[in-house]
Every structure is written in C-alpha cells, then in structure tokens.
Design a protein around this motif. Structure first.
Motif: not given
Length: 266
Positions: A194-196, A239-243, A246-248
């Motif tokens: 899992v990546y951001r 975690f918080v995804l920024g604008d 993406k989540l991969m």
C-alpha cells in the motif's frame, strides 16, 4: 474526552526538568513532515483530530510523520522508549519550508517517570496488544460482512484487484480488498503493498510514493485459487490524504510476471 484524560494522566506523571517556551512545527495535508528522535517512539498524541502523527506502533521506529488539515493550533506530546518526553506547538500552514526535524535529547522537557525510577510498561503492553488484536479481528469480520461499492478496480490477465472499502476508526484505517482469479491458473502472491502517491507517474521527477505500514492482516492467503475470489482486510496507522494524493495498491505475483496496480481518484 478519552484523549483529554490520556493527556492529563500523562502530564501529571511527567517530571519536568526545566520550563521553556515550546517550539512550533508547521504542517499541512500536502507534505509529510518527519520528526526523527534519538530513541524509538513509544507514544505520540496530538491535541486535535486535524493533526495526525503516525509512527510504527508494532516495531520500534525512530521517526514519525506529521500531517495537518486547516484548523486552530494544537500540540504534540511524544514519549520515547527511554521515557523522555517531548512537547511541541502544532500549526497548519499552506506553505511548509521545513520537512525534517532531527530532535536532540536536550529538547526533552523531562522524563515520564520521576528521576531514578524506571518506566514500567512491559506487562501492560502485553495485555493491551492482545486486546488490540482481538478488536481488529472483530472489526475486520464486521467489515467483510458489510456491503459496499468498489472504490477502485483494476483487471489484467484474468486477475481482478479491487479496493472495496476504506474505513477510519480511531487511530487506524481499514482497507477491505478483494482479489478474483479467472486466469486459468492459480495466483501465488509475492506481495501486496500500500502506497500514498503524489504527482504524475509519467513525470517521474515530480512523482513520489510512500509505502504505508500494515500493522494487521485479516484473512489474507498466500494463493488465490483459479475460479475463486478472496476478500481480506489490511489495518494501517491513520493517515490523511492530501488534495493531490492518491492511495495505491500494488499486487505482485510470486515467481511470475503478473502485476496489478490500482489507484484511488483524487
């Protein structure tokens, strides 16, 4: 209320060696601000939910990552494995000029236990870990039984990878994932990471991806039998995804060339 009580109980047990003005750390939701400590992090707490401090809670790690959403200033209280206590003011800023903080031991505001008294934690941690795993198991079973619409899907060479749910609960994120095999042969899993990600993959100079720690896996098997599908759950630190993030998910076959990548939309 629970977080407030935790702050108060920890604050009352601190023996502060010196009073000084707290340093300020700025963060936002587009960049990771890394804090490197001299000893592994044992506990890290923020005073408000729009600030998120993540660190490896299963394996000792010397650094943590800070992100923030717009909101009022707050604070971070961190305790390392040697009992040292660190405290900082947190503020949101659209522009963050400093991304890495190397924190020296003399920045500690004191020690968790009175001087000369060792910090006792082992017996308590064993019970807490058992309760935590039991909670993860119940939560994952519930999510696997619930209905949902796919967030992101990728199909290639008879293998279908699908992110079905992404659920926040306390300090964790639950990812419900499904893999379906109609390729004609079994699919042995090498890894599922899992990546951001941030940026455009085609412009590699501006593309970044950060692998996320998986602290618990539920019902993940090493092989997907041909003609069957399998659902399982990954549990990650919150975690918080920024604008622009993406989540991969990246799924790779063991002793084979098949690989699938699925990304959420921004």
């Amino acid at each position: 209320m629970k977080k407030t009580l935790l702050f108060l109980s920890l604050a009352l047990s601190i023996s502060i060696s010196a009073q000084r003005q707290l340093d300020t750390i700025y963060a936002n939701d587009q960049k990771n601000v890394a804090l490197f400590f001299q000893s592994p992090i044992r506990q890290g707490i923020t005073g408000a939910s729009h600030f998120v401090f993540t660190y490896n809670q299963e394996k000792e790690q010397y650094f943590g990552l800070l992100q923030a959403k717009p909101g009022l200033e707050s604070n971070l209280l961190a305790v390392t494995s040697d009992g040292s206590v660190y405290s900082y003011i947190l503020k949101y800023s659209k522009r963050v000029s400093k991304l890495n903080y190397f924190i020296s031991a003399n920045e500690s505001i004191g020690n968790e236990a009175p001087i000369g008294k060792p910090v006792q934690q082992e017996k308590k941690n064993i019970v807490t870990d058992e309760n935590r795993i039991s909670y993860f198991q119940r939560a994952c079973d519930y999510l696997l039984k619930s209905k949902s619409q796919a967030i992101a899907t990728k199909q290639k060479q008879g293998i279908k990878l699908e992110l079905k749910q992404m659920v926040y609960d306390g300090s964790e994120v639950y990812l419900v994932i499904e893999v379906k095999n109609t390729s004609g042969i079994n699919f042995d899993i090498d890894y599922l990471n899992v990546y951001r990600t941030n940026g455009n993959n085609k412009r590699k100079a501006s593309y970044q991806r950060l692998q996320q720690d998986v602290i618990y896996q539920h019902h993940l098997q090493s092989s997907i039998i041909n003609g069957l599908s399998q659902q399982f759950v990954y549990v990650l630190p919150k975690f918080v995804l920024g604008d622009n993030e993406k989540l991969m998910l990246e799924l790779k076959e063991l002793n084979g060339s098949r690989k699938l990548i699925v990304e959420t939309k921004t």
